[in-house]
Scaffold this motif. Structure first.
Motif, short mmCIF file in Angstrom:
data_model
loop_
_atom_site.label_atom_id
_atom_site.label_comp_id
_atom_site.label_asym_id
_atom_site.label_seq_id
_atom_site.Cartn_x
_atom_site.Cartn_y
_atom_site.Cartn_z
N ARG A 1 9.77 15.53 -13.78
CA ARG A 1 8.40 15.70 -13.52
C ARG A 1 7.93 15.93 -14.71
O ARG A 1 8.23 16.49 -15.67
N GLY A 2 6.44 15.51 -14.88
CA GLY A 2 5.78 15.61 -16.06
C GLY A 2 5.83 14.32 -16.81
O GLY A 2 6.58 13.38 -16.57
N PRO A 3 4.98 14.18 -18.02
CA PRO A 3 5.03 12.89 -18.80
C PRO A 3 6.25 12.57 -19.32
O PRO A 3 6.87 13.54 -19.88
N GLN A 4 6.77 11.21 -19.58
CA GLN A 4 7.89 10.83 -20.11
C GLN A 4 7.78 9.68 -21.00
O GLN A 4 8.59 9.00 -21.31
N GLY A 5 6.57 9.65 -21.41
CA GLY A 5 6.31 8.25 -22.49
C GLY A 5 7.09 8.33 -23.81
O GLY A 5 7.31 7.30 -24.21
N THR A 6 7.68 9.26 -24.26
CA THR A 6 8.41 9.21 -25.45
C THR A 6 9.76 8.83 -25.22
O THR A 6 10.65 8.79 -26.32
N LEU A 7 10.54 8.95 -24.06
CA LEU A 7 11.76 8.79 -23.66
C LEU A 7 12.09 6.99 -23.13
O LEU A 7 12.92 6.65 -22.88
N ASN B 1 0.91 -1.26 -0.07
CA ASN B 1 0.04 0.07 0.02
C ASN B 1 0.90 1.28 -0.08
O ASN B 1 0.90 2.16 1.03
N THR B 2 1.70 1.43 -1.22
CA THR B 2 2.34 2.68 -1.13
C THR B 2 2.04 3.33 -2.30
O THR B 2 1.86 2.65 -3.42
N SER B 3 1.78 4.57 -2.14
CA SER B 3 1.68 5.75 -3.31
C SER B 3 2.68 6.38 -3.74
O SER B 3 3.34 6.97 -2.63
N VAL B 4 3.21 6.42 -4.92
CA VAL B 4 4.27 7.50 -5.36
C VAL B 4 3.70 8.38 -6.45
O VAL B 4 3.39 7.76 -7.40
N ASN B 5 3.54 9.36 -5.83
CA ASN B 5 2.87 10.52 -6.95
C ASN B 5 3.96 11.60 -6.92
O ASN B 5 4.58 12.09 -6.21
N ILE B 6 3.75 12.27 -8.18
CA ILE B 6 4.35 13.57 -8.65
C ILE B 6 3.24 14.58 -9.06
O ILE B 6 2.42 14.44 -9.65
N ALA C 1 2.83 10.98 -15.28
CA ALA C 1 3.19 11.85 -13.99
C ALA C 1 4.59 12.28 -13.95
O ALA C 1 4.87 13.23 -13.32
N GLY C 2 5.40 11.37 -14.26
CA GLY C 2 6.86 11.41 -14.29
C GLY C 2 7.57 9.96 -14.04
O GLY C 2 7.16 9.25 -14.34
N VAL D 1 4.01 7.01 -12.25
CA VAL D 1 5.32 7.39 -12.04
C VAL D 1 6.11 6.28 -12.25
O VAL D 1 6.00 5.24 -11.42
N GLY D 2 6.81 6.18 -13.45
CA GLY D 2 7.67 5.17 -13.61
C GLY D 2 8.90 4.89 -12.67
O GLY D 2 9.46 6.23 -12.46
N ILE D 3 9.33 3.75 -12.11
CA ILE D 3 10.33 3.62 -11.22
C ILE D 3 11.55 2.75 -12.14
O ILE D 3 11.17 1.65 -12.48
N TYR D 4 12.60 3.33 -12.38
CA TYR D 4 13.73 2.62 -12.95
C TYR D 4 15.02 2.48 -12.26
O TYR D 4 15.32 3.63 -11.79
#
Length: 818
Positions: free
Chosen positions: A150-156, A98-103, A163-164, A121-124
């Protein structure tokens, strides 16, 4: 608002203090020698946010960078603690799952555990995507730096992130011998040890091995078990093997394993708030009734959460095993570089919880162990030239999660949940057990890319695009047995007032198998202009999405008590994101000031709702019509001299439901007989016992949970060269801290779950020199009382439980390196 924000940032930047190693970019990194010669005080940090090495000030997006030595110095040893250094990051947890990671308030629905949706929020870690937040709650191990994009990162990035992204880079194998060791001891019986060693095995092969172990006494005392709970008991191992036969080709094999085995995660009594349930069915009256029925029992618990005492009677465990292997290949092909990242990861979760949040035997057992396997493959081709840079990528992902859940009612359940004569018969609910079996299969593939066209030396245009396919299928089955172990059925609807009706009112058998797939096309466009050598202005528009979801924890019921299968799937989120920013350096690049303004509009926001309109209070995932997050962020740092550095970062975030008409009602509007269907909801009697409760609530205009409007982090360090015990070095003193304003800890904001703002301050002082660092530290130095999370106990009894934040802690650390 903006004037007030900038004023506060200006005051903070001149009065607050920070670690030399932190920053958004504080510690110098190796850069081009010519550039260093031109400006020996140049403060440069290299990032890979755009999948290539460049300085943070060159990247036309909002990015915070936390160096590994700063993470260690400030005691922020995992993602959960990272929000203390990054104001626009919100991380809240009641246990690893039950962990929320938001930006900026966006990422995942607050307070809902479900495997059927994606995180925003993608975690790499070293280019490997971690699909579940719970699978990324490991301690930071031999980390070089953490980038918060911070912000959408889908093209990279391989997996679309609305969210980031959090990009974690570990230290890599080296062809020279180096090593480090660190030992920390402190109050609460803290013991932490870290070590890493790296070096060559041959001219072409190098290896790096790292380990970390952390143990600490818990911060809540359980009077029932006579033990401190919510402890830390973590072990992490990582090994890397680098094969590099030439400058144009390398293979890195990595493996890691992390184990957490604490007695965790319990809550303490915080308060009682009036609901619309009958007064005799609310917390205080129910406790009195149980005490009256059990002479001599006299159940009571501390009502001051900062006494740090609880009395939970169920077993607690947060066993978490995380690990995997990966192979990363880099090969210079033609004019660019081809990168392949192949990875397998696992997550093994074995929890035990006390779901009634009391020392009463209401829910006597609650455990939902899960096992995850994920496979990912990413190919990326990077090309750089004087006029054109581009990244082209292909990403594939496969995941399966299996869960076996058990929840059982205890000896006090009948008195707590039933009325009349049934309340006096413990046998009706005692031993009633719901056994859940479920799995999720998820497949994803994407083609993505981004081009940077340098129109002039100052102007760059940067478009990006992504084509994505997702398929999800799930299975959920709940089998209910009574205290005698007999399977019960709730179809047809049992007679009112019967034992079976009472049992079905608590657990109902159910089976569902939701499945869906979707294609999505998204894109972004960035234009940036170098106003002067050290001033970069940029603007970004992104059209993004978060893929479809499925409900994995059971479905709501229709009015005729049948399963509502239409609620099995959840629409993808549609995201429109706007951002402008300014990145500047001045005072001969000793000072950096970056400013960002943003607005994100989301349609079909994936949120927690309830099935009140169907006669059930079960929560599930559905779509809120519209959500908006907007705000402004500022980051300031200064390297005034070799003797003094400072930073101050701040964020104003206004995140709210613009339109959410079928939200779950907060506790003050729940618990009573449901209002008639198909009539406007009446919200006029919050907290009035016996009042009629809305079937759902329109919370349009309410703030998103977990988000503080104002957040700041700050710090500084001052040092003085000395010779101590024949060792040359520096005596130093540092301070860092953070502030967060009031926020709400419930999916539908409640007057009972409002968390007061708080400010934390940490100090450290020590002596460091070539290859060593010895320092003492105090965290939460002012011993501030604050709440990390609040939770609404089930049943609409008005009980609010929570977890207090860490008290003042102190200790010492010794670090050696060669």
């Amino acid at each position: 608002m903006i004037a007030r924000f900038l004023l506060l940032v200006s005051v903070a930047s001149t009065s607050f203090i920070t670690p030399a190693a932190f920053a958004q970019d504080t510690t110098p990194q190796p850069v081009d020698p010519a550039a260093e010669t031109q400006n020996p005080r140049s403060d440069v940090i290299v990032v890979t946010a755009r999948r290539r090495q460049e300085t943070a000030q060159e990247v036309p997006l909002a990015i915070s960078v936390v160096r590994g030595d700063s993470i260690e110095a400030t005691g922020n040893f995992n993602i959960v603690k990272l929000q203390q250094l990054a104001p626009t990051l919100q991380v809240y947890t009641t246990n690893p799952r039950n962990t929320s990671v938001n930006i900026r308030g966006l990422g995942v629905p607050f307070g809902l555990t479900s495997d059927g949706f994606e995180q925003g929020v993608g975690i790499y870690v070293d280019d490997v995507y971690n699909s579940r937040v719970a699978a990324a709650t490991f301690d930071f191990l031999d980390v070089a730096q953490v980038e918060v994009l911070r912000g959408p990162q889908g093209t990279l990035y391989g997996k679309n992130t609305t969210a980031g992204a959090i990009n974690i880079t570990t230290n890599q194998p080296t062809f020279h011998f180096e090593g480090r060791a660190e030992l920390t001891v402190g109050n609460l019986n803290l013991k932490q040890a870290k070590a890493a060693i790296s070096g060559p095995l041959s001219d072409t092969v190098a290896v790096r091995i790292a380990m970390a172990s952390t143990s600490r006494r818990g911060t809540l005392f359980n009077t029932n078990s006579d033990r401190w709970i919510n402890e830390q008991d973590n072990l992490g191992l990582r090994g890397q093997l680098l094969f590099q036969p030439g400058d144009d080709f390398s293979i890195t094999l990595s493996g890691d394993y992390s184990k957490q085995d604490p007695e965790c995660c319990g809550t303490a009594f915080v308060r009682v708030g009036r609901t619309q349930r009958a007064l005799t069915r609310q917390y205080d009256a129910l406790v009195a009734a149980i005490n009256a029925a059990n002479p001599g029992r006299n159940y009571a618990v501390s009502r001051n959460v900062y006494d740090r005492r609880t009395d939970l009677d169920s077993s607690l465990n947060a066993g978490n095993k995380i690990g995997g292997v990966s192979a990363k290949i880099k090969w210079d092909v033609g004019p660019g570089t081809l990168t392949s990242v192949t990875a397998w990861r696992f997550w093994d979760w074995k929890p035990e919880n006390d779901r009634d949040f009391t020392g009463l035997s209401i829910v006597s057992k609650s455990q939902n162990p899960s096992q995850q396997d994920q496979y990912s493959q990413e190919f990326r081709y990077n090309y750089e030239s004087q006029q054109i840079d581009f990244v082209l990528g292909l990403f594939g992902f496969k995941q399966r999660i299996d869960t076996q859940g058990t929840e059982q009612q205890g000896a006090d359940a009948s008195r707590w949940s039933l009325t009349g004569a049934q309340a006096t018969d413990p046998a009706i609910l005692q031993g009633l057990t719901a056994s859940n079996t479920q799995y999720l299969k998820a497949d994803s593939a994407a083609l993505f890319g981004q081009v940077s066209w340098k129109v002039t030396d100052a102007l760059t245009i940067q478009p990006g695009a992504r084509i994505n396919y997702d398929k999800k299928s799930g299975y959920y089955q709940r089998v209910v047995t009574n205290g005698a172990g007999e399977v019960i059925s709730c179809t047809p609807t049992p007679a009112a007032g019967s034992t079976l009706a009472a049992q079905c009112g608590v657990y109902q058998p159910q089976i569902s198998a939701p499945s869906d797939s979707a294609w999505n096309f998204t894109y972004d466009f960035n234009i940036n202009y170098k106003v002067a050598r050290d001033i970069l202005a940029y603007a970004t528009y992104a059209k993004s999405f978060k893929t479809l979801g499925i409900n994995q924890n059971g479905l709501p019921l229709n009015a005729d008590n049948t399963v509502n299968y239409d609620a099995g799937t959840v629409k993808p989120e549609g995201v429109n994101h706007y951002e402008i920013g300014l990145k500047t350096q001045f005072f001969d690049r000793r000072a950096t000031f970056n400013l960002t303004a943003f607005r994100t509009d989301i349609s079909n926001f994936q949120a927690t709702v309830n099935g009140g309109q169907f006669g059930t209070v079960r929560g599930y995932l559905a779509n809120a019509e519209k959500v908006r997050s907007r705000g402004i962020e500022a980051d300031f740092k200064i390297v005034a001299s070799d003797r003094f550095t400072a930073y101050a970062n701040g964020a104003y975030t206004d995140a709210q439901y613009k339109k959410f008409t079928n939200a779950p009602c907060p506790p003050e509007l729940s618990g009573g007989t449901l209002q008639p269907a198909n009539v406007p909801a009446d919200y006029s009697q919050p907290g009035v016992p016996g009042a009629f409760s809305p079937r759902q609530c329109d919370i349009s205009g309410a703030g998103l949970p977990g988000v503080s409007k104002w957040a700041f982090s700050y710090g500084a360090e001052i040092n003085q060269p000395v010779t101590l015990l024949a060792k040359e070095g520096q005596v130093y003193f540092g301070v860092d801290g953070n502030y967060r304003s009031r926020w709400n800890s419930n999916a539908s904001p409640s007057i009972y779950t409002s968390v007061k703002g708080y400010a934390l301050t940490n100090f450290r002082a020590g002596f460091r020199g070539e290859g060593f660092d010895i320092f003492g530290w105090v965290r939460n130095a002012l011993d501030v009382d604050y709440i990390e999370t609040l939770q609404v106990a089930p049943g609409n009894t008005g009980l609010i439980a929570g977890q207090p934040g860490d008290p003042q802690t102190w200790g010492g650390t010794i670090k050696f390196s060669f």
